[in-house]
Design an enzyme around this catalytic site. Structure first.
Site, PDB file in Angstrom:
ATOM      1  N   TYR A 441       0.819  -1.228   0.000  1.00 59.60           N
ATOM      2  CA  TYR A 441       0.000   0.000   0.000  1.00 59.60           C
ATOM      3  C   TYR A 441       0.853   1.278   0.000  1.00 59.60           C
ATOM      4  O   TYR A 441       2.070   1.200   0.051  1.00 59.60           O
ATOM      5  CB  TYR A 441      -1.076   0.007   1.071  1.00 59.60           C
ATOM      6  CG  TYR A 441      -0.767  -0.104   2.546  1.00 59.60           C
ATOM      7  CD1 TYR A 441       0.491   0.043   3.081  1.00 59.60           C
ATOM      8  CD2 TYR A 441      -1.835  -0.345   3.435  1.00 59.60           C
ATOM      9  CE1 TYR A 441       0.699  -0.046   4.463  1.00 59.60           C
ATOM     10  CE2 TYR A 441      -1.633  -0.446   4.802  1.00 59.60           C
ATOM     11  CZ  TYR A 441      -0.361  -0.291   5.312  1.00 59.60           C
ATOM     12  OH  TYR A 441      -0.164  -0.366   6.657  1.00 59.60           O
ATOM     13  N   GLU A 442       0.193   2.415  -0.146  1.00 61.15           N
ATOM     14  CA  GLU A 442       0.877   3.717  -0.262  1.00 61.15           C
ATOM     15  C   GLU A 442       1.857   3.728  -1.440  1.00 61.15           C
ATOM     16  O   GLU A 442       2.920   4.351  -1.382  1.00 61.15           O
ATOM     17  CB  GLU A 442       1.628   4.056   1.027  1.00 61.15           C
ATOM     18  CG  GLU A 442       0.731   4.419   2.182  1.00 61.15           C
ATOM     19  CD  GLU A 442       0.036   5.760   2.009  1.00 61.15           C
ATOM     20  OE1 GLU A 442       0.632   6.668   1.402  1.00 61.15           O
ATOM     21  OE2 GLU A 442      -1.110   5.883   2.466  1.00 61.15           O
TER      22      GLU A 442
END
Lengths: 592, 592
Positions: A441-442
Site C-alpha cells: 500500500y501507499e
C-alpha cells in the site's frame, strides 16, 4: 503468547548518542520545548501502552476475524474502542501535530520511535489514528483557517477521525484515471459522486464522525492527474457551531477480506452526491496529497521496523528456549538433553540478519525524521532546501527498502521456530500477514523504486544522490579507520558509478530505468544502512560496555554478511533492460 | 476466481526434448512399459482432474476454515471426500507404486509432473495421498512380505491411508530425543505409548482405516538416534482375513490452527498403549524413514513449483488485463485509457524471475526424478552408485532451493496485483500461506542446507559435487558457444572454488559449515539451474518456433538477472563464520 518489550535503550542510544537530539532540538527555537527527558518520558509511556493495552488485542482481533461489517456499519474488534479511548485521552493522536490545534508539537524524529512500538504490537490498531494524522496533515497544510479550526482539534482529541480516499477500482497507481465527480453547488460546496476502494478506516465505531479527504474531478477539469481536486467530505455534516448534523450521502458498501491487518476496516466507500468542500485550489488536489505522502510513506517503513522488531524478540526468545541437537564444537549445556539452537550458526545468521537490519532501519527512520523536522522547523533556507531534497530522495528507501528488509526479517524469524512458526498461536504467521501490506500500500515498493530512479534521480541527473554521497563521504572522513568506514567509502563509489550508468542509459532508453529500479533502490538502501552503521559505530566506539561494543560487531557483521547483496544488484543493473523488454506481451500468458 | 491451466506443452518439452524420456525408458527393461504416449495421456488426465475437480475446492476449503475437529474426529472440507474417491478410482494414489501391490509402476520423472498439477491447484488435498505414498514406500522397502500384502493394496485403492509419526513436542530436527515407548508383547507385537505432533492426515474421513508409521524406542534401546525403531500402528486393528477389526488405542487429540494448508488436518496423535508391529529390524527405524525421505523432500520442491506456476499464471493474466499508466517509450494501446502494466519493466522483471525459476525448477525436478528412477530401476551397478550419490547431493536442493525460489516467486506474483494481491478473493495470499510450509516441514530449509554442506559435501570432501560439476562441464563442452554455456563453465569453477574453501575451513572450524550452509545451498542451486538452462537451451536451439526460441531468451535472462545472486553468496561464504559465532548467547535476548 507473543512477547514484546520496547527497545528503549536502543531508542535512547539512537536519539541521544547517534543523532544528538538534545543539541539539535535546543539549537532550533521551534523545537526548544523538547529535550531528552521529555522524549524518554514519552517513549516510556508508549512502551507501557503498547505492551499492556494493545499487544494482546492484536491476536484476539485476528483470531476473531477482524473488523465486522453489517449494513453499512463497521464494528471494530473487541477492546479496540476502549484502547482507542485511552490512546486519545493520552494525547497520542496529535503527538506530532501542531500545538495551535491541540497537538503536542513533538518532532518526527521522536514520533517515529513511539509509532514503532504501536506497529510492533498492533498494526491494525495503528491504522485508525494513522489515517487521521495523515488527513490532519493535509488539512493543516492546504485547508482554510476555518477548516483547520473546524476539524483539527476534533482529530487530536480522537472525537473525529480522518481518511484518505484516492483509489478507485480501475485507478490505483495511475490516479489520473479517477472518475469520481465533484459538481459545484451554488453556495460553494460540491456534490461528490463515485466509488473509492481500499479506504482504510472508511467506516468504524471509534469516533463520532469520520472526515473523508476525497480526490475527485470537477466539471471540465483537465484530463489526467492535472485535473484532480481535493475535498473534505464528512460522514456527518458539521453544523455552523461545530456540532454534528445530518448524515451525509457517503457510506461503506463493504469491507475487504484480507491476508492480514484484519482488525483494520478496509472499506469500499460509495459517495452518492455527498456534500463536499474543496481543500485549497481546484486541480491542485494531487499536490495537496503529496504534502503528507512523505510522512505516510515513512510510516510504512516504521510498520516494517515494528514488525521486524516484534519478530526478532520472539524468535530470539524461542531460539534460546528450544533445545535441539548439540554444538559442532562440543556439548555446551551438558546438564540439558540438548543445546539451545543458538549454538547453530544458521540460526544465529538469521537472528543477526534481522537485528542488523532492524538497528539500521531504526536509525534510518530517525534520520529521515530529523530531515523532515528540518524542513518543517528550521529557519535556515539552505538547510531546508537540502533537507527537502534529502527527504525526496530517501522517502522511497524509507518506505520500500525498510519494508522489504522487514519481510525478509519476519520470514527468517518465523523460520527460527521451525514448525511452530507456522502455527497461529505463536503469532509469527500473523506478523508476516500483517506486515506484507506495508510493501503494497501507499504505492507498491516497485512504484517507490520507480519514483526513486525517475523523479528523484534521473530527473535531476543524480544531484540528490550526489549530495547524499558527499555527506556520507564527509562523515566517513571524520571516522577512525574501521571496516565500516572502508565499506562506506567503497559503497559511495559503487553507488555513484551505478547512478552515472543509469543516468546515461536513460538518456537513450526511456524504459531502462523502470526495469532496473528495484535493484537500484536496494543499492541505495544498502548505502544508507552502511551509513547508519558508520554513525552507530562512531557513537559506540568509545564506550566500553558490551551494549556499545556489540554494536561494532553487528556493524562488522552487516558489512561482511548483508552488504554483499550490492554485488548482485550492481551486476543486474549493468545487465541492462533489453532482455526484460524484448519478449512480446503475448509471451507472458501464452499457454505453456 | 483464480485460474489454472496445466503447462502440458512445457512438460512434454522437458520430458521429450530435454531428457529424451522415451529413449531412457525404452533402454531400461524395468521401464519399457512406459512411453511418451502413455506419459502424455496421464498428464492430460491429471490436467483435467486438477483444473475441473480440485481447483475450486482449494479456496472454498480455506474460506470455510479448513479441516474441522470434533471429539477425536476430523471432517475434511466440503468436496474433498468426493474428489478423493475420484482420485483413488483413477488409480492416482499408486501412480508411482509397484504393480505387484496394485500400483501403476510409473517412473518418478513422470509422476513429479502429475504431482505438480495437484500442488498447483490444491496443496491441502495433495497432502492426504502424499503421506499414504510415503508410508507405502517405507513399507515396500522395509516391511515383511505379509505386511506389504496386508497394507499396500489397500493404500493404492484409497481404501486405507497412511501417516508418518516422527515429531514430538520436544523433538523435531533432533529425533534422537523422542520419548515414545514401544513395550514388547508376548506374541511379537508392541504396545506404543507417547504423543506425536504435526502429524499430517493423522485423522480424517477420507479412508476406512489409517495406518500410522511410528518412530518409538524399545526398552533398553541405545540412546539417541541409534535406538529408534519403526512400527506400524493401525487406527483400526486388522483381522487375519484383512478386514477391519477393533479400534486401536490411538486417537487425535486436536488439530493445529495454521497459517495455511488449512484443508489438511495436522494432528496431535496420542498413542495410549496402542498395538504396533515392528517394521524391519529393531533400532533401524531412522534408516527405514530415510528410504522415503529423498522422495518426500523432492515432493516439497514440487509443492514449490506447483505454487509458483499457479502464482505465475494468475499474475501474468492480471498484468495483461490491468491498465495503468503509459509506456515510457510512448503509448502502446491508444484505444484504451491506459496501457497494460506489462509495459513496465519492473512488472516484467517480476514475471520473468518467476518464469525462469519455474522452468528451471521443473526441469530440475524431472532430472532428480530421473536419477531416482536410475537408483530404483537400473541394472547397471555403477550407474546406480552414481545416481545414489547424485540424489543424495541434490535432494536438499530439490527441497530447499526450489521452495525458497517458489516463495520469492509467489511474493513477486502477489506484488504484480498491487492491493488486489492482498485481498483473499484473488487467491494469491492463500497461495503464499499454503506454500510457506514447504520451506519449513520435512526438515527446514536451514536443516537441508546443513545436510548438503555436511553429510553431502564436507563428509566426502566434496566428491559428490565434484562428480556433478564434471558432468555439467562435459555437457557444456557438447554445446555450441552461448551465454548460457559460458555461464555454466564459469559457475562450475566458482562453486568448485567455494567447495574447496568450505572443505578446508571445516577441517579446523567445526562450526564453520553450519554458518555458511544456506549461502552454499543457494550457490549449488544456482549452479543447478544454470545447468538446467544449458540443457533446455540445447534442446530448444535448433527449433525455430517462438515457443523454443523464447526459451533461449529466458535462459539469457536467467544468466543476466538471476545468476548474479551467486556473487553475493560467494562473498558471504568467504566472509566466514567468526562474526556469526562470536557474540555470547545472552546477546540475542538482552533487552535493547
Amino acid at each position: 503468547m507473543p512477547i514484546y518489550n520496547a527497545p528503549l535503550k536502543d531508542m535512547d542510544f539512537i536519539l541521544n548518542d547517534v543523532f544528538k537530539a538534545d543539541e539539535f532540538w535546543q539549537a532550533n527555537e521551534n523545537l526548544s520545548h523538547v529535550d531528552m527527558a521529555t522524549a524518554n518520558a514519552i517513549l516510556e509511556e508508549m512502551a507501557k501502552f503498547s505492551k499492556n493495552v494493545i499487544l494482546d488485542l492484536n491476536r484476539s482481533a485476528d483470531e476473531a476475524g477482524g473488523a465486522e461489517f453489517n449494513q453499512g456499519e463497521v464494528k471494530t474488534p473487541a477492546g479496540f474502542k476502549e484502547a482507542f479511548k485511552q490512546f486519545a485521552e493520552g494525547g497520542w493522536v496529535g503527538l506530532g501535530a501542531s500545538e495551535e490545534f491541540g497537538g503536542q508539537g513533538m518532532p518526527k524524529m521522536l514520533t517515529v520511535l513511539a509509532d514503532e512500538m504501536i506497529w510492533s504490537t498492533n498494526p491494525s490498531f495503528m491504522l485508525y489514528p494513522l489515517l487521521t494524522v495523515g488527513a490532519g496533515m493535509a488539512i493543516n497544510d492546504r485547508a482554510s483557517q476555518e477548516q483547520k479550526e473546524t476539524y483539527l482539534p476534533k482529530f487530536y482529541t480522537g472525537e473525529w477521525s480522518g481518511t484518505m480516499c484516492l483509489t478507485e477500482p480501475h485507478s490505483g497507481t495511475d490516479l489520473g484515471l479517477i472518475k469520481t465527480k465533484a459538481e459545484p453547488n451554488a453556495e460553494g460546496s460540491f456534490n461528490i459522486s463515485g466509488t473509492k476502494i481500499f479506504i482504510t478506516s472508511g467506516e468504524h465505531d471509534l469516533s463520532e464522525n469520520i472526515i473523508h479527504l476525497v480526490l475527485a474531478k470537477t466539471p471540465n477539469a483537465p484530463a489526467g492527474s492535472r485535473g484532480i481536486s481535493l475535498f473534505i467530505v464528512p460522514k456527518f455534516n458539521v453544523n455552523a457551531d461545530g456540532s454534528i448534523g445530518e448524515r451525509n450521502a457517503v457510506a461503506a458498501g463493504s469491507i475487504e477480506h484480507k491476508m492480514g491487518i484484519k482488525g483494520s476496516a478496509t472499506c469500499v466507500m460509495n459517495f452518492d452526491g455527498a456534500k463536499g468542500f474543496i481543500v485549497g485550489k481546484e486541480n491542485e488536489g494531487l499536490a495537496a496529497m503529496f504534502v503528507m505522502m512523505n510522512y505516510e510513506r515513512l510510516s510504512m517503513g516504521i510498520q516494517g521496523i515494528g514488525a521486524a522488531e516484534f519478530a526478532y524478540q520472539n524468535a530470539a526468545q524461542y531460539a534460546t528456549d528450544r533445545l535441539q541437537g548439540r554444538s559442532a564444537t562440543g556439548v555446551q549445556s551438558p546438564e540439558k538433553p540438548a543445546d539451545s539452537i543458538l549454538v547453530h550458526g544458521d540460526v544465529r545468521r538469521m537472528l543477526l540478519n534481522i537485528r542488523a537490519n532492524n538497528e539500521a532501519s531504526r536509525a534510518f527512520a530517525v534520520y529521515v525524521g530529523q530531515q523532515l523536522d528540518i524542513t518543517k522547523f528550521s529557519t535556515d533556507e539552505e538547510a531546508v532546501r537540502k533537507a527537502n531534497d534529502r527527504v525526496a530522495l530517501l522517502t522511497p528507501i524509507a518506505k520500500a527498502y525498510l519494508t522489504d528488509k522487514a519481510l525478509d526479517s519476519a520470514l527468517e524469524a518465523q523460520m527460527c521456530f521451525g514448525g511452530h512458526g507456522y502455527i497461529r498461536e505463536w503469532g509469527m504467521e500473523q506478523c508476516i500477514r500483517d506486515l506484507r501490506i506495508s510493501q503494497i500500500y501507499e504505492g507498491t515498493n516497485g512504484v517507490q523504486a520507480i519514483d526513486l530512479i525517475g523523479r528523484k534521480t534521473t530527473k535531476c541527473s543524480g544531484a540528490f544522490i550526489a549530495e547524499y554521497i558527499a555527506d556520507i563521504r564527509e562523515f566517513a572522513a571524520s571516522m577512525a579507520d574501521s571496516k565500516v568506514k572502508a565499506a562506506a567509502v567503497q559503497v559511495c563509489s559503487d553507488v555513484e558509478d551505478l547512478t552515472q550508468f543509469i543516468v546515461e542509459q536513460s538518456k537513450t532508453a526511456p524504459d531502462f530505468s523502470n526495469a532496473v529500479a528495484v535493484d537500484y533502490l536496494h543499492a541505495v538502501g544498502l548505502l544508507s544502512f552502511v551509513y547508519m552503521f558508520a554513525r552507530i559505530s562512531q557513537a559506540a566506539a568509545a564506550k566500553p560496555e558490551a551494549f556499545y561494543q556489540n554494536k561494532l560487531v553487528l556493524a562488522d557483521y552487516y558489512v561482511a554478511k548483508v552488504l554483499p547483496d550490492l554485488a548482485a544488484r550492481a551486476q543486474r543493473i549493468k545487465a541492462g533492460s533489453e532482455l526484460i523488454m524484448q519478449l512480446p506481451e503475448e509471451y507472458f500468458t501464452a499457454q505453456s
